[in-house]
Design a protein around this motif. Structure first.
Motif, short mmCIF file in Angstrom:
data_model
loop_
_atom_site.label_atom_id
_atom_site.label_comp_id
_atom_site.label_asym_id
_atom_site.label_seq_id
_atom_site.Cartn_x
_atom_site.Cartn_y
_atom_site.Cartn_z
N ASN A 1 56.08 73.62 53.69
CA ASN A 1 56.97 72.64 54.31
C ASN A 1 57.86 73.29 55.37
N LYS A 2 58.33 74.47 55.07
CA LYS A 2 59.21 75.17 56.01
C LYS A 2 58.47 75.51 57.30
N ALA B 1 57.95 72.30 59.30
CA ALA B 1 59.21 71.89 59.95
C ALA B 1 59.44 72.72 61.20
N HIS C 1 63.77 70.49 57.37
CA HIS C 1 62.98 70.61 56.15
C HIS C 1 62.98 69.30 55.38
#
Length: 349
Positions: free
Chosen positions: A310-311, A314, A321
């Motif tokens: 996810n990081k 993003a 995030h």
């Protein structure tokens, strides 16, 4: 008079470029009856309507008129069928399959940009005449006319000599008609008829397929006009298997090696066909799933398939995030999944 009405309506609803319109006129007694548009991708399934072929449905209005229009068909020519359910108690699945005596249907060739009209004939017969912007639309009807002529020839004398002479004559006539039509789809309809095991033509076909290069040139035409179509690969597999069968029969014996080779050839051909069909269906399913998603969600799915966190996602998309988490939760709901791994499995079938 009713034909004039159809023509006026057709002109008044002329589709924009890239849209199709198939309209026609049937007897007013069919008012309210269902009428179906089907796409035929398998040339071995042209004898009747199959449920999986149906792509659209409409009803006949009070004047006997019907119309199909849209922009979701193939840009290339394909085989289609319009099937009128003439049964008074419509709704039974059998009516879809053309088993009702009052039902009528017509095969034709068209693409997404074509305008077709099916007027009633001078004898008030429905779905037996076509006017079209596509000069190849009526080829299936012309082929049906040739079949009727052929049946009369075979019926005159039932002797073996007559059968052989007529087989040679009509194979040449049909194949020439197919080549002159400059439409491999029409040639596939002819091939389906001549190679049908239930027809008197089958014995001659087995000899013809092993000695006549017409089938190779037809395959070349199919690969040129329809290189990625399933019916092209199906035809290639069939003639390979039939030639093997013809060679075994001509050899005059069947030993265990011949039987094994034949089974292997048939298995290879069918596996190839079903593999291609399965991959095609998987691609279509994936595209349908992607259409449910927003452009941003589609980007996130692609990053998930690349196994990014996810990081990392993003950072790639220049958002927070928490925003990515929100998008992923929305993805779970739209795709009816509960984990990233399920998303990967869904799109990598």
């Amino acid at each position: 008079m009713r034909s004039i009405i159809v023509f006026i309506i057709l002109l008044g609803s002329m589709p924009i470029f890239g849209q199709y319109s198939f309209s026609g006129l049937v007897s007013e007694e069919h008012q309210g009856n269902a009428i179906y548009l089907s796409l035929i991708e398998d040339y071995r399934k042209t004898s009747r309507t199959y449920l999986e072929q149906i792509i659209s449905k409409t009803t006949v209005d009070s004047l006997g008129l019907f119309q199909f229009k849209g922009d979701n068909l193939s840009l290339d020519n394909r085989l289609y069928r319009i099937h009128l359910d003439g049964c008074a108690d419509g709704g039974d699945a059998n009516h879809f399959l053309g088993t009702c005596n009052n039902s009528k249907s017509v095969l034709f060739i068209a693409s997404n940009k074509d305008i077709l009209e099916f007027p009633t004939s001078f004898e008030d017969q429905a779905l037996c005449t076509i006017t079209s912007t596509n000069p190849k639309s009526s080829l299936p009807l012309e082929i049906e006319g040739l079949k009727e002529e052929m049946v009369f020839d075979f019926a005159d004398y039932r002797s073996e000599a007559n059968r052989k002479l007529n087989s040679e004559k009509w194979f040449t006539s049909f194949q020439k008609f197919g080549e002159d039509s400059d439409e491999p789809l029409a040639e596939l309809l002819i091939y389906d008829f001549l190679s049908d095991k239930r027809n008197e033509t089958y014995a001659h076909y087995l000899n013809d397929v092993s000695t006549n290069n017409y089938y190779d040139t037809l395959l070349d035409r199919l690969k040129t006009s329809y290189p990625s179509a399933n019916f092209t690969k199906e035809f290639e597999a069939e003639i390979a298997a039939d030639r093997q069968l013809a060679n075994f029969q001509n050899a005059g014996h069947w030993d265990w090696r011949s039987i094994i080779l034949l089974l292997l050839a048939l298995s290879l051909g069918l596996n190839l066909y079903f593999l291609v069909a399965r991959k095609s269906n998987a691609r279509n399913t994936t595209n349908d799933l992607l259409q449910k998603l927003t452009p941003q969600e589609q980007k996130i799915v692609r990053h998930i398939l690349m196994d990014k966190s996810n990081k990392e996602i993003a950072s790639e998309l220049f958002v927070s995030h928490s925003t990515i988490k929100t998008h992923i939760n929305n993805l779970y709901k739209k795709l009816d999944v509960s984990s990233r791994q399920e998303i990967v499995t869904l799109f990598k079938k």
